[in-house]
Design a protein around this motif. Structure first.
Motif, PDB file in Angstrom:
ATOM      1  N   VAL A  11      -5.477  11.216   7.838  1.00 29.15           N
ATOM      2  CA  VAL A  11      -4.059  11.249   7.461  1.00 29.15           C
ATOM      3  C   VAL A  11      -3.571  12.682   7.560  1.00 29.15           C
ATOM      4  O   VAL A  11      -4.269  13.616   7.141  1.00 29.15           O
ATOM      5  CB  VAL A  11      -3.856  10.677   6.045  1.00 29.15           C
ATOM      6  N   TRP A  64      -0.905  -5.025   6.590  1.00 23.80           N
ATOM      7  CA  TRP A  64      -1.966  -4.158   7.120  1.00 23.80           C
ATOM      8  C   TRP A  64      -3.074  -3.800   6.141  1.00 23.80           C
ATOM      9  O   TRP A  64      -4.048  -3.147   6.536  1.00 23.80           O
ATOM     10  CB  TRP A  64      -1.396  -2.860   7.692  1.00 23.80           C
ATOM     11  N   ASP A  65      -2.994  -4.217   4.863  1.00 23.56           N
ATOM     12  CA  ASP A  65      -4.020  -3.781   3.896  1.00 23.56           C
ATOM     13  C   ASP A  65      -5.121  -4.836   3.768  1.00 23.56           C
ATOM     14  O   ASP A  65      -5.334  -5.435   2.721  1.00 23.56           O
ATOM     15  CB  ASP A  65      -3.384  -3.463   2.540  1.00 23.56           C
ATOM     16  N   HIS A  77      -4.705   4.229  12.971  1.00 21.94           N
ATOM     17  CA  HIS A  77      -4.480   3.594  11.675  1.00 21.94           C
ATOM     18  C   HIS A  77      -5.774   2.892  11.258  1.00 21.94           C
ATOM     19  O   HIS A  77      -6.690   2.707  12.066  1.00 21.94           O
ATOM     20  CB  HIS A  77      -3.369   2.545  11.767  1.00 21.94           C
ATOM     21  N   TRP A 105      -7.199   0.553   4.129  1.00 22.56           N
ATOM     22  CA  TRP A 105      -6.442   1.802   4.054  1.00 22.56           C
ATOM     23  C   TRP A 105      -7.000   2.739   2.988  1.00 22.56           C
ATOM     24  O   TRP A 105      -6.910   3.962   3.131  1.00 22.56           O
ATOM     25  CB  TRP A 105      -4.953   1.523   3.843  1.00 22.56           C
ATOM     26  N   TYR A 159       0.828  -1.207   0.000  1.00 23.21           N
ATOM     27  CA  TYR A 159       0.000   0.000   0.000  1.00 23.21           C
ATOM     28  C   TYR A 159       0.862   1.257   0.000  1.00 23.21           C
ATOM     29  O   TYR A 159       0.461   2.292  -0.542  1.00 23.21           O
ATOM     30  CB  TYR A 159      -0.940   0.023   1.205  1.00 23.21           C
ATOM     31  N   GLN A 160       2.041   1.180   0.555  1.00 21.84           N
ATOM     32  CA  GLN A 160       2.883   2.362   0.674  1.00 21.84           C
ATOM     33  C   GLN A 160       3.544   2.769  -0.641  1.00 21.84           C
ATOM     34  O   GLN A 160       3.947   3.921  -0.787  1.00 21.84           O
ATOM     35  CB  GLN A 160       3.952   2.139   1.745  1.00 21.84           C
ATOM     36  N   GLY A 209      -4.497   0.260  14.913  1.00 24.43           N
ATOM     37  CA  GLY A 209      -5.668   0.087  14.074  1.00 24.43           C
ATOM     38  C   GLY A 209      -6.951  -0.164  14.836  1.00 24.43           C
ATOM     39  O   GLY A 209      -8.012   0.341  14.462  1.00 24.43           O
ATOM     40  N   GLU A 245       3.554   7.140   4.295  1.00 23.32           N
ATOM     41  CA  GLU A 245       3.924   6.694   5.639  1.00 23.32           C
ATOM     42  C   GLU A 245       2.693   6.680   6.554  1.00 23.32           C
ATOM     43  O   GLU A 245       2.620   7.359   7.576  1.00 23.32           O
ATOM     44  CB  GLU A 245       5.042   7.589   6.194  1.00 23.32           C
ATOM     45  N   TRP A 246       1.684   5.890   6.132  1.00 22.60           N
ATOM     46  CA  TRP A 246       0.497   5.629   6.930  1.00 22.60           C
ATOM     47  C   TRP A 246      -0.162   6.929   7.398  1.00 22.60           C
ATOM     48  O   TRP A 246      -0.438   7.799   6.590  1.00 22.60           O
ATOM     49  CB  TRP A 246       0.825   4.655   8.066  1.00 22.60           C
TER      50      TRP A 246
END
Length: 456
Positions: A47, A124-125, A182, A37, A21-22, A176, A417-418
């Motif tokens: 964000v 995390w996605d 998150h 995300w 995702y990043q 999260g 960066e999240w």
């Protein structure tokens, strides 16, 4: 420039790390489904700079250029993550052939460049449909994750030698689900503990599925750092010990020892915990350590320093309080630069787990230094100094007998960066987020020279 650094030997594995995702972008292309995300970053105020990962570094289209950067850097291994919603848009059921095709191309490009792919299954996605069904609070997701692992092994095990199941289960649990900073943005406090258990169970089931599918070296990428008490007082010592248990040992003890660090935590977990722990502790070929900085913790005073938690306010009423750690150089993210803490956590892992600790890889280590391009050059000397110090600490630990097989710098590219969006730059390569132009930084050249020197 690196002449006085110690050699790590010809068999040591050098790499860099990224996550899907990043860097990938192409959020609505190639059959990819929505992730948590996409939803979280698309909501106002979530964000810092209001950005999303919908384009990110555009790695989906520029992967060949990025592999050339990896080849020129001289790394022998590249840690990336598969995007679960790109491969299985609903998180279960139908598989997206275009998603698998993208990773076929990436892996083949890496192998042609002499670079070993080292994928992480989950960074995390979570596919949004799975979150809509309860996400990591529900036990069913562990079955879906095992199915996902099996299909990845079937497709890629013949070309991939090093696998990681889950990245930093602590962060998804805390950021999260416990405090909501998150994705998916849940604010459950200690009600997030089932998320920890289900990620660990999903990890164990994925190890079994990968191994059954012919995968070779399998591990996890878990983040760990020393917790330092704010004082010698009994109250601060007790608060730091509790924080240490929740942040570090809640996630490593089940994997490496087959038990939770306290009976109270075991009793708080859902399902047949004793049976699950047998699966969770399925033996690993290696243990991946992500490490950045230590944390100073004391008893609650009501004056917590949010700088110690990346600017994120923890909920009131917690029995511990992160404090600002002063007296050290700081990264641009406000993290203290403490190479000795790197050696400390490596020693702690060895002491705590003994012969239950498999060989280690440092699967992430790096820093946010936000220097820009000036006359075509990014002179990020502070990143070089950071890496120099941390790699010296790593070599000292290896010389002391700790079995560390490789090091993956975070990260190849400046990226999303999240919750900080594009405000923090961790890359060896500068990315212009308007044009997506890549500019290798001074640290890229330093790391390249270090790798070449280490192989002589």
């Amino acid at each position: 420039m690196t002449a006085d650094l110690p050699s790590f030997g010809p068999g040591f594995r050098w790499g860099v790390s990224t996550s899907a995702y990043q860097i990938e972008g192409a959020a609505t292309e190639g059959g990819r489904g929505p992730s948590v995300w996409d939803t979280f970053a698309g909501a106002p105020g979530r964000v810092l700079d209001g950005s999303t990962g919908s384009v990110a570094c555009d790695h989906y289209h520029r992967y060949a250029e990025d592999v050339r950067l990896l080849r020129d850097l001289g790394v022998d291994t590249y840690r990336f993550s598969f995007s679960w919603p790109r491969i299985q848009p609903a998180g279960s059921g139908a598989v997206n052939p275009e998603g698998l095709g993208f990773y076929d191309r990436l892996i083949d490009e890496l192998l042609a460049a002499g670079i070993q792919p080292a994928p992480t299954l989950f960074h995390w996605d979570t596919p949004q449909p799975l979150e809509d069904a309860g996400g990591w609070l529900e036990r069913d997701i562990t079955e879906r994750f095992a199915d996902y692992a099996a299909l990845l092994a079937e497709r890629f095990a013949d070309r991939v030698g090093l696998w990681m199941t889950i990245n930093e289960p602590m962060v998804l649990t805390l950021m999260g689900y416990a405090v909501g900073a998150h994705a998916p943005g849940r604010d459950l406090g200690f009600g997030a503990l089932p998320v920890a258990h289900h990620q660990l169970l999903a990890h164990g089931r994925a190890v079994q599925a990968l191994r059954a599918g012919g995968a070779r070296e399998i591990g996890i990428a878990s983040n760990h750092s020393p917790t330092w008490a704010a004082s010698e007082s009994a109250e601060d010592q007790e608060a730091a010990a509790l924080y240490d248990t929740l942040i570090n040992w809640l996630f490593a003890d089940p994997v490496l020892l087959g038990r939770y660090p306290t009976d109270d935590l075991a009793a708080a977990m859902p399902g047949p915990v004793a049976e699950d722990l047998v699966v969770i502790s399925t033996p690993l070929d290696f243990f991946g350590l992500n490490h950045y900085a230590p944390t100073l913790v004391g008893a609650p005073t009501g004056n917590a320093d949010t700088g110690a938690t990346d600017g994120i306010a923890l909920p009131p009423g917690l029995p511990f309080e992160p404090r600002a750690l002063t007296g050290y150089a700081m990264t641009d993210f406000g993290w203290p630069v403490v190479p000795a803490a790197f050696g400390e956590i490596l020693q702690t892992l060895r002491t705590r787990y003994g012969d239950r600790l498999p060989p280690l890889y440092v699967t992430e280590n790096g820093c946010a230094i936000n220097d820009g391009v000036v006359d075509g050059v990014v002179d990020d000397r502070r990143r070089i100094d950071y890496l120099d110090g941390y790699l010296r600490a790593l070599k000292a630990a290896i010389d002391d007998g700790i079995d560390v097989r490789g090091y993956f710098q975070w990260s190849l590219l400046d990226n999303f960066e999240w919750a900080a969006g594009y405000t923090q730059r961790f890359g060896l390569v500068h990315v212009d987020f308007e044009t997506r132009t890549r500019t290798p930084k001074a640290s890229y050249g330093w790391y390249r020279e270090l790798i070449a020197q280490s192989r002589r």
